[in-house]
Motif scaffolding. Structure first.
Motif, short mmCIF file in Angstrom:
data_model
loop_
_atom_site.label_atom_id
_atom_site.label_comp_id
_atom_site.label_asym_id
_atom_site.label_seq_id
_atom_site.Cartn_x
_atom_site.Cartn_y
_atom_site.Cartn_z
N VAL A 242 0.80 -1.06 0.02
CA VAL A 242 -0.06 0.21 0.16
C VAL A 242 0.78 1.25 -0.04
CG1 VAL A 242 -2.34 -0.26 0.87
CG2 VAL A 242 -0.38 -0.82 2.35
N ILE A 315 -12.84 -2.69 -0.08
CA ILE A 315 -13.24 -1.69 0.67
C ILE A 315 -12.40 -1.62 1.85
CG2 ILE A 315 -14.92 -0.02 1.37
CD1 ILE A 315 -16.72 -1.56 -0.04
N PRO A 316 -11.53 -0.83 2.24
CA PRO A 316 -10.54 -0.75 3.57
C PRO A 316 -11.59 -0.31 4.57
CG PRO A 316 -10.04 0.97 2.13
CD PRO A 316 -11.12 0.24 1.32
N ASP A 317 -12.59 -1.03 4.93
CA ASP A 317 -13.57 -0.54 6.03
C ASP A 317 -14.25 -1.64 6.44
OD1 ASP A 317 -15.32 2.07 7.07
OD2 ASP A 317 -16.35 0.02 7.13
N PRO A 318 -13.93 -2.36 7.76
CA PRO A 318 -14.39 -3.64 8.14
C PRO A 318 -15.92 -3.78 7.98
CG PRO A 318 -13.05 -2.94 9.68
CD PRO A 318 -12.91 -1.65 8.76
N ILE A 319 -16.53 -2.60 8.30
CA ILE A 319 -18.22 -2.74 8.36
C ILE A 319 -18.63 -2.83 6.87
CG2 ILE A 319 -20.42 -1.61 9.02
CD1 ILE A 319 -18.82 -0.39 11.28
N GLU A 321 -17.03 -3.67 4.24
CA GLU A 321 -16.38 -5.02 3.67
C GLU A 321 -17.32 -6.06 3.88
OE1 GLU A 321 -14.47 -4.76 1.20
OE2 GLU A 321 -13.75 -7.13 1.00
N LYS A 322 -17.52 -6.00 5.36
CA LYS A 322 -18.09 -7.41 5.69
C LYS A 322 -19.41 -7.61 5.14
CE LYS A 322 -14.76 -8.80 8.99
NZ LYS A 322 -14.03 -8.41 10.33
N LEU B 220 -5.29 -3.53 2.43
CA LEU B 220 -6.12 -3.21 3.57
C LEU B 220 -7.60 -3.46 3.39
CD1 LEU B 220 -4.37 0.15 4.68
CD2 LEU B 220 -4.50 -2.06 5.94
N ALA B 224 -9.51 -5.88 5.93
CA ALA B 224 -11.10 -5.42 6.23
C ALA B 224 -12.05 -6.56 6.39
CB ALA B 224 -11.44 -4.27 5.70
N ASN B 225 -11.74 -7.51 5.36
CA ASN B 225 -12.90 -8.46 5.03
C ASN B 225 -12.62 -9.70 5.77
OD1 ASN B 225 -14.07 -10.54 3.66
ND2 ASN B 225 -14.01 -9.76 1.78
N VAL B 226 -11.31 -10.12 5.91
CA VAL B 226 -11.06 -11.50 6.55
C VAL B 226 -10.75 -11.49 8.00
CG1 VAL B 226 -10.14 -12.46 4.42
CG2 VAL B 226 -8.58 -11.33 5.86
N ALA B 227 -10.04 -10.42 8.37
CA ALA B 227 -9.50 -10.36 9.60
C ALA B 227 -10.32 -10.18 10.96
CB ALA B 227 -8.10 -9.44 9.83
N ASP B 228 -10.16 -10.80 12.09
CA ASP B 228 -10.84 -10.35 13.27
C ASP B 228 -9.84 -9.40 14.03
OD1 ASP B 228 -9.53 -12.60 14.48
OD2 ASP B 228 -11.66 -13.66 14.13
N VAL B 244 -10.03 -5.84 14.18
CA VAL B 244 -10.14 -5.10 13.14
C VAL B 244 -10.68 -3.72 13.03
CG1 VAL B 244 -12.10 -6.41 12.08
CG2 VAL B 244 -10.41 -5.34 10.65
N GLU B 245 -11.65 -3.80 13.96
CA GLU B 245 -12.46 -2.21 14.05
C GLU B 245 -11.35 -1.46 14.93
OE1 GLU B 245 -13.93 -5.10 15.04
OE2 GLU B 245 -15.52 -5.35 13.54
N PHE B 248 -8.69 -0.23 12.64
CA PHE B 248 -9.41 1.10 11.59
C PHE B 248 -9.87 2.05 12.01
CE2 PHE B 248 -8.93 -0.66 7.09
CZ PHE B 248 -8.53 -2.14 7.54
#
Lengths: 374, 353
Positions: A242, A315-319, A321-322, B220, B224-228, B244-245, B248
């Protein structure tokens, strides 16, 4: 014992001879270089671009590079594979045009065709009013090489493992004698290296001593040292981190601003493409399915393939992206049995591959998006 | 996070050194990390930060000039740092800890059929007969989403596309039902569409088999998708670790800020992308103080003198920066990464449609 002494002797003599030749070489090197340089300059003078045409290209009235009905096939007989199918494109000076699509879609093939690695099956490529595809004379070939450079995808495979960085970066100017003397060559090489964020002391090293990001920058250094007008960048950042990605992109942008370089950017990562390109062409199985200005394409994606590509962007955002939904493109939804599709302009500068029936649907969709937003 | 969870792998004060041309490179500097069962942890960092080397220490794949000079690696009551010979490693590597490599092109043998490569692993590690192994292999090929498994069993790698090859590599890795699956940039060589599919596949398989995954990646979006849990590495050390939250939305370490800021998604068109100035420190030399200090715009005097300890932010969140010291001035993270979620939702709102 005698043998040992003898071997020693041979060793010394060998070194002396080697030294002698080196000396001779350096004495005449300059003269040879001068002669070759003059010869090349004379030949290169044969290519002259009409100043009127140059002006129009600068004003973006005419494209700097255009592809006309380019088709590229591989194999022969029954096993012909069409990698690129009737692609036409115009690229204007100073812009970044991106081609996106999955692997096997033919985007790299197009890039390679421009730098004359892949021959065309039909169609032609025009650069500054000159045809640069098909058979060319030697000096025309050099014209293309000097003006159009390519940055390759894989920094691991595109550098000669057995050459020093010094040689790799200056190979182009060696071949074209783009320097007055050895001092200038070293200066140019060092400058190129510094401009991509590497250090002059790296010159004596070998490619395997560098990380992926550094290798990619070596790849960029060796193409910009030629001072090209047009660069085909084939996924230059997909193998990078990145942080380095941003550096390389800024670097490319910097060269574009400083030198007015035009880029054909080949990528599969739409998230990056969005921010660096002026226009984007989406390519699927050798055909361009949608082409528009960057923001237009992202705001109003119409072709189902474009939509599926966009849904896959991480998308680099956990919410976000999931909860993301992946849309899979199914090419069988197109019914082209009655009418073959062609690229049509749905809005100014926004083209889409469709037959007339689909075209009406796409138009309706565009309207509904518009009214929704209003 | 649930405190009851079992630690499956525990690294303690790990240090790895490489001999490079008569000089010594400290690739890993005192890393301690607990990995819990069923967790998916992502290790992020620039190239050269040591994230790959770190995983190689517990898969026994360190290059010949590298060695573990200090520390312990506890896995199933055994200290992996003490293992020497290939034979000792064989019961661990591939069997209990398997790796999926970046490049599916080079990790398969081009002159052996796909089927034989999978069944070889099963026969070697589980002692099954060839016919049993074949049956298991075909099931695995089916499980990783390749149609017509019976026939494709006899195909060679070149007859597969990149995404399918990566599926096969995953199948091989799963053949022994490993406890830990290390994914070393599993999708970097793949297209976005295929990447999304492979990630979904790994996630599904993890749910089904219940193994622990360790992702090494610099994307990243993938993180965001895979990791906890996310561990951020810099210059051979973990500098921040958290869920992960937390990483980020509430990052604490300036390096994490820098990493997040350099995402192209956050940039405005026409402006320069954010980059981290300078280069990582040379690990040949002894690093004094905080390794990130020379590149850190928020660096304080102490950063150049003394190495910061880990400061606790929450039960799961630790960061190694003096900024968290009570005596340090209050520093807000850069504007670009504040309200990350809001920013990205509005910016990429198109995708919701």
């Amino acid at each position: 014992m005698i043998k040992k002494v003898f071997m020693r002797l041979i060793y010394f003599v060998k070194n002396d001879v080697r030294y002698f030749f080196k000396k001779i070489n350096s004495m005449f090197r300059n003269k040879i270089d001068q002669y070759q340089r003059a010869k090349l300059q004379l030949e290169d003078a044969k290519i002259q671009i009409d100043p009127e045409l140059e002006r129009k290209i600068d004003n973006k009235e005419l494209p700097i590079l255009s592809l006309k009905n380019v088709t590229i096939t591989f194999g022969s007989g029954k096993k012909v594979f069409k990698a690129v199918d009737d692609v036409s494109l115009d690229i204007y000076k100073g812009e970044t045009f991106s081609l996106v699509g999955e692997s096997g879609s033919g985007k790299t093939t197009i890039g390679k065709a421009i730098v004359r690695i892949n021959p065309l099956t039909s169609g032609e490529i025009i650069y500054k009013g000159r045809r640069i595809s098909g058979k060319l004379s030697k000096y025309e070939d050099r014209f293309v090489i000097r003006n159009i450079q390519m940055i390759f995808q894989d920094p691991a495979a595109s550098l000669n493992e057995r050459a020093t960085i010094d040689y790799i970066v200056s190979e182009g100017i060696y071949n074209f004698k783009l320097y007055e003397n050895e001092k200038e060559r070293v200066r140019k090489t060092e400058e190129a290296l510094i401009s991509v964020g590497l250090l002059p002391e790296h010159l004596t090293r070998y490619p395997h001593e560098f990380s992926g990001g550094q290798r990619q920058r070596i790849g960029i250094a060796r193409s910009i040292i030629m001072e090209p007008q047009f660069i085909v960048a084939d996924e230059p950042i997909s193998a990078l981190d990145v942080s380095i990605r941003a550096q390389v992109l800024n670097l490319l942008k910097k060269f574009q601003i400083e030198r007015g370089i035009t880029y054909l950017f080949i990528a599969h990562d739409l998230s990056v493409v969005r921010f660096i390109s002026d226009r984007i062409g989406v390519i699927y199985k050798g055909k361009i399915v949608e082409l528009a200005e960057s923001e237009e394409l992202f705001s109003y994606p119409l072709h189902p393939y474009t939509i599926s590509l966009m849904s896959a962007i991480p998308i680099p955002d956990p919410i976000l992206e999931k909860n993301k939904k992946l849309i899979v493109y199914d090419p069988s939804i197109h019914d082209y049995s009655e009418e073959k599709p062609r690229l049509r302009e749905i809005r100014k500068g926004h083209f889409i591959l469709a037959n007339s029936k689909e075209f009406i649907e796409y138009q309706k969709k565009l309207e509904s998006i518009n009214t929704n937003q209003a | 996070m649930d405190k009851e969870r079992k630690v499956v792998l525990s690294l303690k004060n790990l240090e790895v050194k490489f001999n490079v041309r008569a000089r010594i490179l400290r690739a890993i500097r005192n890393v301690s990390l607990d990995i819990y069962e069923g967790q998916s942890i992502a290790i992020v960092g620039e190239s050269g930060s040591g994230k790959s080397v770190l995983t190689k220490t517990f898969t026994g794949m360190l290059e010949e000039n590298g060695r573990i000079t200090n520390g312990e690696i506890w896995f199933e009551g055994q200290d992996l740092a003490k293992l020497q010979t290939n034979k000792e490693w064989q019961s661990i590597r591939g069997n209990k800890i398997a790796t999926v490599f970046q490049d599916p092109m080079t990790s398969l043998n081009p002159i052996k059929t796909i089927g034989s490569q999978i069944s070889e692993v099963i026969m070697l590690h589980q002692g099954k007969s060839p016919s049993e192994a074949k049956e298991i292999a075909i099931n695995l090929i089916k499980r990783v989403g390749i149609a017509n498994a019976q026939k494709r069993f006899y195909d060679y790698p070149f007859q597969y596309s990149g995404g399918m090859r990566q599926r096969i590599v995953i199948a091989i890795a799963l053949a022994c039902l490993p406890k830990i699956l290390v994914c070393d940039e599993p999708t970097t060589a793949l297209d976005v569409t295929i990447q999304a599919q492979i990630i979904d596949l790994i996630k599904d398989l993890q749910k089904e088999y219940g193994f622990t995954t360790i992702y090494i990646t610099h994307d990243l979006g993938v993180v965001a998708n895979v990791a906890d849990t996310v561990a951020v590495m810099y210059a051979g050390q973990i500098v921040e670790i958290g869920t992960v939250e937390e990483i980020f939305y509430n990052p604490k370490h300036p390096y994490t800020w820098a990493l997040l800021s350099s995402m192209p998604q956050l940039s405005e068109r026409g402006t320069e992308l954010y980059t981290i100035h300078g280069t990582p420190p040379s690990l040949y030399n002894e690093v004094k103080g905080d390794a990130f200090a020379p590149r850190n715009p928020y660096a304080m005097k102490i950063d150049f003198v003394e190495e910061p300890p880990f400061f606790k932010v929450s039960e799961t969140h630790y960061a190694k920066t003096w900024l968290l010291d009570p005596r340090a001035p209050k520093v807000e993270p850069p504007k670009a990464i504040q309200n990350l979620h809001k920013k990205l939702s509005s910016k990429l709102g198109v995708n919701d449609r």
